[in-house]
Design an enzyme around this catalytic site. Structure first.
Site, short mmCIF file in Angstrom:
data_model
loop_
_atom_site.label_atom_id
_atom_site.label_comp_id
_atom_site.label_asym_id
_atom_site.label_seq_id
_atom_site.Cartn_x
_atom_site.Cartn_y
_atom_site.Cartn_z
N GLU C 150 0.93 -1.39 0.11
CA GLU C 150 0.00 -0.01 -0.05
C GLU C 150 0.83 1.22 0.01
OE1 GLU C 150 -2.87 -0.35 3.05
OE2 GLU C 150 -3.97 -1.75 2.17
N GLU C 307 -6.63 -7.46 -0.89
CA GLU C 307 -7.27 -8.01 0.46
C GLU C 307 -8.71 -7.09 0.61
OE1 GLU C 307 -5.13 -5.17 3.03
OE2 GLU C 307 -3.13 -5.57 2.30
#
Lengths: 674, 674, 674
Positions: C150, C307
């Protein structure tokens, strides 16, 4: 008795003669006498006056004030003046200045402004405390020592960081233990060296609103900061005790102030004292709860109301006057809950700076012909009559509510499940239900012996410390009633989850398993549906905030959820355990449910209200040598009718008999003996 | 007349040819002529262009622009370009960069970005002003000097701290006097050495929302910052005056901008000028009040409207277009209140950076076929017709409202009694009541001579400076009507309370004593109940915010509180004092009360509206040589009918006669002479 | 296929065995198998474990985990562990620590915490990626590389400032070009030297809420920061590719995350992957739009759902559980839009730190007898059945919506015309209208080839980059339908206005001129009044936010404003251009208008819904080798009835036939083949 030199309820407050001239001092003394004032807290913020440089100390002015007051019958609560360091100290020794949460070094200004780990601050604060003790240890005026003032405020400087590493080392011994306690394998925060550890603040692990990425380190920093400030207190206290071992020592606390673990602090204090500043909209039950917490700090011993305002404050958004008789009502509320002093901030209003709009016994107008002064004088006169009956008497409760600062820190630091969860509010909901019934409550720490109670309630006991679960199991086995709620039993003292199913260590006692915890916005409600009528409870109630999805593992299901996909799952359960019962309330109920629920608990234990009175009237009792003194406080905002039936009391203020139907005016108080 | 070179109402605005190429310049000139523009403000943000390094100055481009415009009949308002320092200066001399409220050193960026006590900034800003003055002192195009731009922004750097100590030393002489003025015995902040003093900011005495722990030091820092920036202005002005003593000098102000004491500034300016940026929801009376304040800075002398937007702004939340004819309406509103110029920011819209969505006479489309341009051109044409009648004429008011920046600072800095107290709003409430009646008002400083007024109103005159009370007493003794309100007369110029009872120095004049001041949340109201009908007032009105609990000490009680525990206590009083009357309004009333109250005051003094017009229509008057020019401004948002009855006027725009019943369109304007 | 080693829809997620002991690992494996999990993302945050100091690397633990899982049939998505640097690195090499927006140097803490221009970070992150690649390049378990985690977070340190100057130099070549691109003649910000340039942050050009004084420099800093972080990614990727050229490399993105230009990033990624965290109130159409954007990053190629949470999150305000079957529904929603993996954060819930209240496949209770686990296992089982039909299939859309990160930055950075303008929301409004009709949409960049689409919609295309206008003109000339809105065509890629009239480069295509742009508060609305009935549109609709005042220059006026001073001016226009049409919508319409408007566009092009279904039911299609797989997703919150009429499908989950009237349960899914 706090000090036998003055065997009555002390009456007085903070006094700053150093802000005034001699003519004013004389006028002050005259008016103090008019008001029945017999104690003045001196020297709270006079460090700069006492010590104009490293080596010079001037206490002559203080001698003069203490003597002058004493000669007029007024004792001294003697502060050590270390609540704000002098300007010269900040200039010459910048280590006294704090670094804030965002890493900014502060400059001289404000109060409660010293780094608690500053060598300079510790050296000079200890030294001035010792000098004061040497000087005044035998002075007949000195009733008690008031160390510093309203301790609080964290520091994030390099010397705190270094001290924190030592503190952590002392607590855990090895870096491996630290890594385990703080679960640093998460996000690869493993420490290999003590020097790797940096303090948690807005530049490292913490963000806005006190949330931390690592609860372990943040919890320990709170413990460390509480300890660091306590260390400052202890340095001064020990310096005083060296010379004046028999004079009690205190420092003024602040109720539910979040930063310090007052249960740990109170162990180092001879008497608890606190500053009570409710706002115009603070529920009376919240104030009562706070008094009970302050009394609980030293296991029921009488405490000091060290500060309250005669009327207005300055730091609220809208600083309403205390309405007529409200100061008196709230003064007796303190006494009713265990205070043996009634003291004000402040005796005379200052002429400038940020507290000039904070109320005082002597207002800016300077004379006694004010509403505020008249009310102060009335209470002063009454306290002179009352003290014999009340002094040293104790409240006697069979219900205890558990409150724990570390539990609060852990809840606040955690990310999820709901920002709306406020531990103190949840505690207050249960307290309030008992308050409405006029059932006395002790607010206790998790360390307190609970064997003498009938009922122990521990709302949102998220953190269960070592030994607590066993103690409560034993309490219930022996017939006690225990109540806890959603989001309890989740973590240990390091905020590490107790694996194997919530509520962790409390699971077998409660006979349930909480599989999931739902969190919804505050406007989303569910229902508590009673499976059958149960005493004061029947039908359906509202609940919200968090919703544990629980399964009974032996507990009886008393109520179920009424909506959502967990409709029909248990929401209130009771588990018979030994001779007692353990209740679980899986969501945050409305007020109506809690009043019925608590009434049932009390009925079950044969606990009944001290008196039957209308809503909004508070009744408490203090007992000494078997003699009870009953306080009836009308918070209702209008006159009320009471029916004492056949009971016959003596009104301790009027000395008259009181029985049958009587009227109690708005904001009025009855203090009764049998 | 500001400058006789251009004996008309100047029309033009900010112009940045340095952002454009030659082809655009030619097009600009053509369009300026179309629009009737005769003045351009040049060189506002061209420091980097003028001076690319320490030693080099390039003004050829400016010569070219001034000449080119002048050759096309357009004069220059010549700025000194010091509103933003060049990038090289920030890099080489970081002392020009400010430190912010939180102690952070800023980097190059923004505008109004120089530390006012920076030696580098002062040296180079003075030098460039002098160079410009030498070069253009005899240029026939130059009408006026425009020093820097919209001065503002405080600095908290070390050099400001050092300069502040000197400023404090110069004001107080001894450290003892400082300690007394700032009441530093409070919280033990006593200074023993000048070096002990640190500047008040977010790292020392001040917190969020401008509240200070010590109002004394914070007040003085505002005075010092206002003075520091003024010193920068004066350095440039003096450098100009050395070479061009006869050209007027100004700087553009910003109405009620909180940071600078414009009354002090205006003394150093030849003419007041300001930038008017109302939002779509700003009440017209607020804009009128601000014009009157700007006029009041120099005791009624005509002022310059230096900036307004032709249509949109960019920095409001929702930047609405000015509706058709609103720019014209608001331009005449400025003139109606004393402006002798109508000028825009900006003549051409920039292509990039943060003001690219700020409206301009010439929009991005680049031609004249826009609504905005057509409206600009219409006003340009009209102003050419009108100027003879209006130039240098004066407003004539018999009512004055007192406004004081230091009073505002003291109120804002104080902690308590209510965060909802907004001084400017309270001033506006009284102004608005007079505005609705079309009674002319002067906005005056506390230093202004008041002897020519019939009525002086000083809302929330919290700080009473030396001599003011005596001046007002003398004014009332001689027949004047004085009005003040709750929370007045409380402190002296250092924010130290005047002891002995509120309202302090105003107490004997007002014949009352304010014993207490209640503060309630904004939704909590009380009532003003008239004791009997009084002119336009009868029955009951609403009041809120603060509630002084007053006792008459000779004043007549006109109205009482209608609720709460002070029901029946006075809320409006009038004290006859010599030949005049002193009124006290003890809470903040609703609009309806204030309109009746103010009407009574005016009726009592024989003051009547300039014209009888429907609500939403503003009427003002400017007078020159005994000749009145009347402005009728329709702010109502729809067409209205007026009845001038027998009065016969000349419409100065159409030259036609106007009398009897007439219609005035939405947003339209009448400019009439008898 | 992402990797042929595992030719099915991958199922698994983030797994952190380093937080657990061996007994737990065994239990994990057992439960993974129960759940049908076949891929685990390892090593995301293990840098400290992998590399305890500068020279030591320990990967044995990772060998053990990869092997152990592989031996149990579970593949590895192998992360490089560089999402958070080790504590020792921060201590020894402070250049790895970021400086925040306010100029504060951070300390060790958090994650995504490295300065992207830190030499230390770049050296060690590249080195560890290479070491991992060398070690695992031939390991049969490794399916894909997961670089860092991320990416995000800007840095404002001195080394970033220096690198920014180089970046600017590389982009513009000369300081004169920089001055021109950034329009620095405004406010005299002209740079004479590269060293004059300082980075834009809260200490220089930027303020709260991302507004900048100079959009040019701020835009470029965003480009530079996006590039700097991308450079870090590329260093790792190249180090991996050197040793393992045939294993795909990705990094997990975050949908509409504002900081990075993902279209530029995706060019460097073998497959797009992203983390999907909708809240309980996120509209399903917003999630679908985000999936389509992530698919669009690589022009339609299948992507990875890297995710999602099995149930709860921890970082929302109120972390609601995913209701029964919602995890399944949302998993198939991802697949329906092009995902070829379904992966969770996290497989096992951590015991401490800030994600301990984030849901996991294996909860704190540790066993499989939970609602969450049962739902996970059901999906796992289904995916094993489904993969053949879906893997590598493509969505096929004839409608494209343009989204551009740089356009968003420019809008957000600009001051004016309205703070309420939210680019993503405006894009979503058009997307949602198509979604309600079940018309497939591609989300495309401004660089995408549009020739295969029937309709291209570019809401609020404020910034028009070089070549875009020509491309769209050609698209429309050839028969395409183009739609754009208010506030489009205003600036070039440097946020410099295209002079000569809005909408600039799009003006001739659209056949209109926007003279002014009104902006009103959100509660102020206008009306879109249809000039005549047009397909699904008739009568009047509401619009708000911004209001372009447009003139037709050839376009047909379809609807007019219904109110305000621009009542009667065009609000919706269509311009015939070549064989196509170019629409302009001059304000932000209500939902009802947009549904009719979009329906008309589709009808005009013969585009019809995939299936006729009730509101709240989503239908999408993926096609492979000419075979369509249809997804029917019931988001409606209740059971629905569908009528498939004569169509006969095979239910790929049950293998049964589906035709005629059928019922679909709340939150249920149909996956159908013809």
């Amino acid at each position: 008795m706090i000090n036998e030199k003055l065997p009555k309820i002390w009456y007085g407050g903070d006094y700053n003669p150093e802000q005034w001239d001699k003519a004013t001092w004389d006028e002050d003394t005259r008016m103090f006498k008019l008001a029945g004032i017999d104690v003045a807290t001196l020297n709270v913020f006079s460090w700069a006056k006492n010590q104009p440089d490293e080596d010079t100390y001037n206490f002559e002015w203080l001698d003069e004030q203490i003597n002058r007051l004493y000669n007029n019958g007024i004792y001294t609560c003697l502060a050590t003046s270390t609540g704000a360091h002098p300007a010269w100290m900040a200039r010459k020794y910048p280590d006294v200045l704090r670094v804030d949460f965002h890493g900014r070094k502060r400059k001289f200004g404000g109060r409660h402004n010293s780094c608690p780990n500053s060598p300079t601050y510790r050296k000079y604060s200890e030294r001035i405390a010792e000098k004061l003790a040497e000087r005044y240890k035998d002075h007949p005026a000195v009733l008690i020592w008031h160390v510093s003032n309203e301790y609080g405020g964290y520091c994030y400087c390099d010397q705190c960081e270094a001290a924190f590493r030592q503190w952590v080392n002392a607590r855990y011994g090895t870096i491996e233990s630290v890594n385990k306690a703080w679960n640093t394998s998460f996000w690869g925060h493993t420490f290999y060296d003590w020097e790797d550890i940096v303090l948690p603040n807005g530049l490292s692990e913490e963000g806005e609103g006190e949330v931390s990425a690592f609860q372990g380190i943040s919890l320990d920093y709170r413990r460390f900061m509480s300890d660091s400030l306590l260390e400052c207190y202890k340095l001064e206290r020990d310096a005083i005790k060296k010379h004046a071992p028999n004079i009690p020592v205190t420092t003024n606390l602040m109720g539910f102030f979040p930063q310090l673990d007052y249960f740990k602090w109170a162990k180092e204090m001879d008497v608890a004292s606190w500053d009570n500043y409710p706002g115009i909209d603070t529920p009376p039950s919240f104030t009562s709860m706070t008094h009970d917490l302050m009394r609980g700090l030293k296991s029921g011993q009488p405490f000091m109301l060290m500060e309250q305002t005669p009327s207005q404050q300055n730091w609220q958004a809208y600083n309403a006057l205390k309405r007529p008789n409200v100061m008196r009502l709230w003064s007796y509320q303190a006494v009713a809950h265990g205070a043996d002093t009634v003291m004000f901030f402040q005796l005379r209003r200052s002429i400038g700076a940020c507290e000039k709009y904070h109320g005082a016994v002597i207002e800016h107008v300077g004379h006694e012909h004010t509403r505020v002064f008249r009310e102060v004088a009335q209470v002063g006169k009454e306290l002179q009559q009352l003290s014999d009956h009340i002094l040293d008497s104790r409240a006697q409760a069979k219900v205890a509510i558990v409150y724990d600062w570390e539990n609060r820190w852990a809840i606040d630091l955690s990310s999820g499940p709901s920002v709306a969860l406020n531990y103190v509010d949840e505690v207050h909901k249960y307290y309030d239900a008992l308050y409405q019934l006029n059932i006395p409550v002790d607010m206790i720490s998790v360390e307190e012996d609970v064997s003498s109670y009938d009922i122990v309630i521990a709302p949102v006991l998220y953190m269960v410390k070592p030994g607590f679960a066993k103690k409560i199991e034993s309490f219930v086995e022996n017939g006690g009633t225990f109540v806890t709620t959603f989001f309890s039993g989740i973590v240990n003292e390091n905020d590490l989850v107790t694996l194997g199913g919530y509520p962790g260590e409390l699971r077998s006692l409660l006979g349930i398993w909480a599989e999931e915890i739902d969190a919804l916005a505050p406007d989303k409600k569910n229902a508590i549906v009673m499976k059958e009528n149960l005493g004061a409870l029947s039908g359906s109630y509202e609940c919200g905030l968090l919703f544990d999805l629980i399964h009974s593992e032996g507990a009886e299901v008393v109520a179920e959820y009424g909506a959502d996909f967990y409709k029909g799952m248990p929401v209130v359960t009771v588990n018979r355990f030994g001779k007692g019962k353990a209740w679980y309330v899986a969501s945050s109920p409305d007020k109506k449910f809690l009043q019925g629920f608590v009434k049932n608990l009390c009925d079950d234990k044969g606990l009944s209200p001290l008196l039957q009175v209308p809503e909004g009237v508070e009744v408490t009792e203090r007992v000494k040598d078997g003699q009870a003194c009953v306080f009836v406080l009308n918070h209702r905002g209008e006159d009320v009718q009471l029916d004492l039936e056949d009971s016959v009391f003596t009104n301790l203020l009027t000395k008259g008999k009181v029985t049958g139907k009587i009227s109690l005016s708005k904001n009025d108080v009855l203090i009764l003996a049998h």
